[in-house]
Scaffold this motif. Structure first.
Motif, short mmCIF file in Angstrom:
data_model
loop_
_atom_site.label_atom_id
_atom_site.label_comp_id
_atom_site.label_asym_id
_atom_site.label_seq_id
_atom_site.Cartn_x
_atom_site.Cartn_y
_atom_site.Cartn_z
N LEU A 1 0.87 -1.02 -0.17
CA LEU A 1 -0.12 -0.01 -0.05
C LEU A 1 1.07 1.32 0.21
O LEU A 1 0.50 2.15 -0.60
CB LEU A 1 -0.87 0.05 1.21
CG LEU A 1 -1.79 1.11 1.35
CD1 LEU A 1 -2.89 0.93 0.10
CD2 LEU A 1 -2.83 1.06 2.52
N ILE A 2 2.00 1.32 0.61
CA ILE A 2 3.03 2.33 0.70
C ILE A 2 3.53 2.69 -0.89
O ILE A 2 3.49 3.79 -1.35
CB ILE A 2 4.20 2.16 1.70
CG1 ILE A 2 3.80 2.12 3.07
CG2 ILE A 2 5.09 3.27 1.36
CD1 ILE A 2 4.89 1.50 3.84
N VAL A 3 3.75 1.47 -1.51
CA VAL A 3 4.15 1.82 -2.92
C VAL A 3 2.85 2.35 -3.86
O VAL A 3 3.08 3.10 -4.40
CB VAL A 3 4.53 0.22 -3.30
CG1 VAL A 3 4.69 0.31 -4.86
CG2 VAL A 3 5.66 -0.33 -2.87
N GLY B 1 3.65 6.11 -4.02
CA GLY B 1 4.75 6.21 -5.34
C GLY B 1 6.09 5.84 -5.01
O GLY B 1 6.89 5.88 -5.98
N GLY B 2 6.41 5.21 -3.64
CA GLY B 2 7.44 4.57 -3.44
C GLY B 2 7.99 3.34 -4.01
O GLY B 2 7.13 2.71 -4.14
N GLU C 1 10.07 1.94 5.17
CA GLU C 1 9.38 3.01 6.21
C GLU C 1 8.52 2.12 6.84
O GLU C 1 8.33 2.55 8.23
CB GLU C 1 8.25 3.54 5.03
CG GLU C 1 7.41 4.59 5.82
CD GLU C 1 6.30 5.57 5.01
OE1 GLU C 1 5.61 6.22 5.71
OE2 GLU C 1 6.51 5.49 3.88
N LEU C 2 8.14 0.92 6.58
CA LEU C 2 7.46 0.20 7.69
C LEU C 2 8.44 -0.25 8.64
O LEU C 2 8.05 -0.28 9.95
CB LEU C 2 6.80 -1.25 6.86
CG LEU C 2 6.15 -1.87 7.79
CD1 LEU C 2 5.09 -1.46 8.85
CD2 LEU C 2 5.61 -3.11 6.88
N VAL D 1 -2.37 10.62 1.14
CA VAL D 1 -1.66 9.42 1.66
C VAL D 1 -2.72 9.01 2.92
O VAL D 1 -2.22 8.75 3.95
CB VAL D 1 -0.32 9.43 1.92
CG1 VAL D 1 0.53 9.26 0.96
CG2 VAL D 1 -0.03 10.62 2.69
N GLY D 2 -4.09 9.48 2.78
CA GLY D 2 -4.97 9.06 3.85
C GLY D 2 -4.90 7.55 4.53
O GLY D 2 -5.13 7.40 5.62
N LEU D 3 -4.75 6.88 3.73
CA LEU D 3 -4.67 5.15 3.97
C LEU D 3 -3.44 4.85 4.81
O LEU D 3 -3.55 4.36 6.00
CB LEU D 3 -4.74 4.30 2.70
CG LEU D 3 -6.27 4.67 2.12
CD1 LEU D 3 -6.04 3.50 0.62
CD2 LEU D 3 -7.43 3.86 2.79
#
Length: 486
Positions: free
Chosen positions: A90-92, A96-97, A105-106, A183-185
């Motif tokens: 989901l971060i990707v 856009g990472g 990040e995690l 990036v609300g999620l």
């Protein structure tokens, strides 16, 4: 498995509530602009409800034991670990990472959460100080502040949100949190789900999916907010600081950077190039600590430029979901336009594009620019894009002077083969953090993270964060009657 993309609600007083505004925000994938989710925005009244819920819940949470707080912290970390794969994906998708960025990040988020276990008991520590007055005992307590207002950015939304939220909760405070709506999620929903799973009492953590046109300065001006913790641009940070100062509210501000990467005359050029490419281009340069100016001694300049350009040309770009991709998309069209304007501005100011980036969809390929003046407007600007600015220094002394000639003062690097000299120089660089023979993007939960000058106020990291998120109280106890002179 959690399907986070269907969770488009705010989290207030322990309940998932749909935004009451007439407006909605479409959460887009920065790479292909496909819609991930649609957020009905929370209204100003709902924001006030969140602060009231936080205020009421905090009074009870302040009385929680260290064991209760640690249990919540443990459970939060367990939830993030259990859902590691879908969160990283989901971060990707939302930021856009690249896959590397998602996993990093995690991991940083987990480290921040688990470090909180080491200071969750600070409220129980009472310090006694001898008194010059007979039969008096001085005690110093740490107390929760109350309600913390947390505002986080788009670039590392999970980590930079949790960096404020978990110390607040671990130290007996409650939180009203507003992630960047883009990036609300990642920055909001996932964290609310983690705290819900962890058994955090309702109202201790509240998360609003909303935007500034809906709530104005409500995150700053609400009377229940004792501390405003903000990570983002210097311009917005100054606005927050001005309002907070007028209302005598505390702030923790981690703002923009203009990180210099200084290559001295005796540096190992090959290693400096390897470090520079990572520190400049990781997450497309969209990190507050990203290298912004590469200041290179004239004796090393030509070799550095040649080797860096060769390495940058080989960086893969494209779909961030591809594990081999290094350069993914910028977060939105506004950031793309700003980045392209910097390239135009640099050329107008005399810079030479050794490698000029091209826009491929929403991906801006890397740029390398030489003949950049440290006095130019582009050198004074925070790129937040895959654009490397190389500045030639005539001497080591001039290189350090150039590094310090900036309004920003967040991170910095110095490369040299003389470590003793390098450490002396590191202390002269006017930044909150200086990394010797490394690049500028470094973070850990047990170091004093923060900037000087226009890069911020306050420090994160244990134990420094404890001072930021608690108040200190002196209680004196006169054990026997004291005599007074009149």
């Amino acid at each position: 498995m959690e399907n986070f993309e269907t969770m488009n609600k705010s989290f207030i007083k322990g309940k998932w509530v749909e935004g009451a505004s007439e407006n909605a925000y479409n959460d887009l994938n920065p790479y292909d602009e496909s819609t991930i989710a649609s957020f009905p925005l929370a209204s100003k009244d709902q924001l006030e409800d969140a602060f009231e819920a936080a205020h009421q819940a905090q009074m009870k949470w302040a009385e929680s034991t260290a064991e209760e707080r640690k249990r919540v912290i443990h459970n939060t970390a367990d939830y993030l670990k259990e859902h590691r794969e879908e969160i990283a994906q989901l971060i990707v998708k939302e930021s856009g990472g690249t896959m590397l960025k998602g996993n990093v990040e995690l991991q940083l988020t987990l480290e921040v959460v688990e470090e909180a276990l080491n200071y969750a008991g600070e409220l129980d520590e009472v310090r006694e100080i001898p008194s010059s007055i007979e039969n008096k005992v001085n005690k110093v307590y740490r107390l929760p502040l109350g309600v913390v207002s947390s505002i986080s950015p788009f670039n590392f939304p999970m980590n930079l949100s949790m960096r404020s939220i978990i110390p607040a909760i671990a130290l007996g405070n409650s939180v009203v949190h507003k992630p960047d709506i883009q990036v609300g999620l990642i920055g909001g929903v996932v964290l609310a789900k983690a705290f819900e799973h962890a058994g955090l009492p309702g109202g201790v953590f509240n998360m609003v999916l909303t935007d500034i046109p809906e709530i104005g300065d409500g995150m700053i001006t609400n009377p229940h907010a004792e501390l405003i913790s903000f990570t983002g641009s210097t311009a917005v940070g100054k606005h927050i600081g001005e309002i907070a100062g007028r209302n005598l509210k505390r702030v923790a501000l981690e703002l923009g950077g203009n990180s210099p990467f200084v290559v001295l005359s005796d540096a190992d050029v090959d290693q400096a190039v390897r470090a520079a490419v990572f520190g400049k281009f990781v997450h497309q340069g969209q990190i507050c600590m990203s290298i912004n100016r590469l200041i290179v001694h004239k004796d090393q300049h030509d070799a550095f430029v040649e080797k860096l350009t060769e390495k940058v040309k080989a960086l893969s770009w494209g779909d961030p979901g591809d594990p081999d991709t290094v350069i993914g998309p910028l977060i939105n069209r506004q950031q793309i336009d700003k980045a392209l304007s910097y390239i135009v501005q640099a050329k107008k100011e005399g810079a030479h594009p050794i490698l000029e980036g091209k826009l491929e969809g929403n991906v801006l390929t890397p740029s390398v620019l030489t003949h950049v003046s440290n006095k130019s407007e582009v050198a004074k600007s925070e790129m937040f894009a895959p654009i490397a600015l190389i500045i030639k220094a005539e001497s080591d002394e001039e290189a350090v002077e150039m590094a310090n000639d900036s309004a920003g003062g967040l991170s910095s690097s110095v490369f040299t083969s003389d470590l003793a000299k390098g450490e002396e120089i590191a202390l002269k660089v006017k930044a909150g953090m200086t990394h010797l023979n490394d690049q500028t993007v470094n973070d850990a939960p047990d170091i004093p993270f923060g900037g000087n000058k226009e890069s911020g106020v306050g420090r994160f990291g244990n134990p420094w964060v404890v001072d930021e998120f608690t108040s200190t109280k002196w209680v004196s106890i006169q054990r026997e009657a004291r005599s007074f002179p009149f």
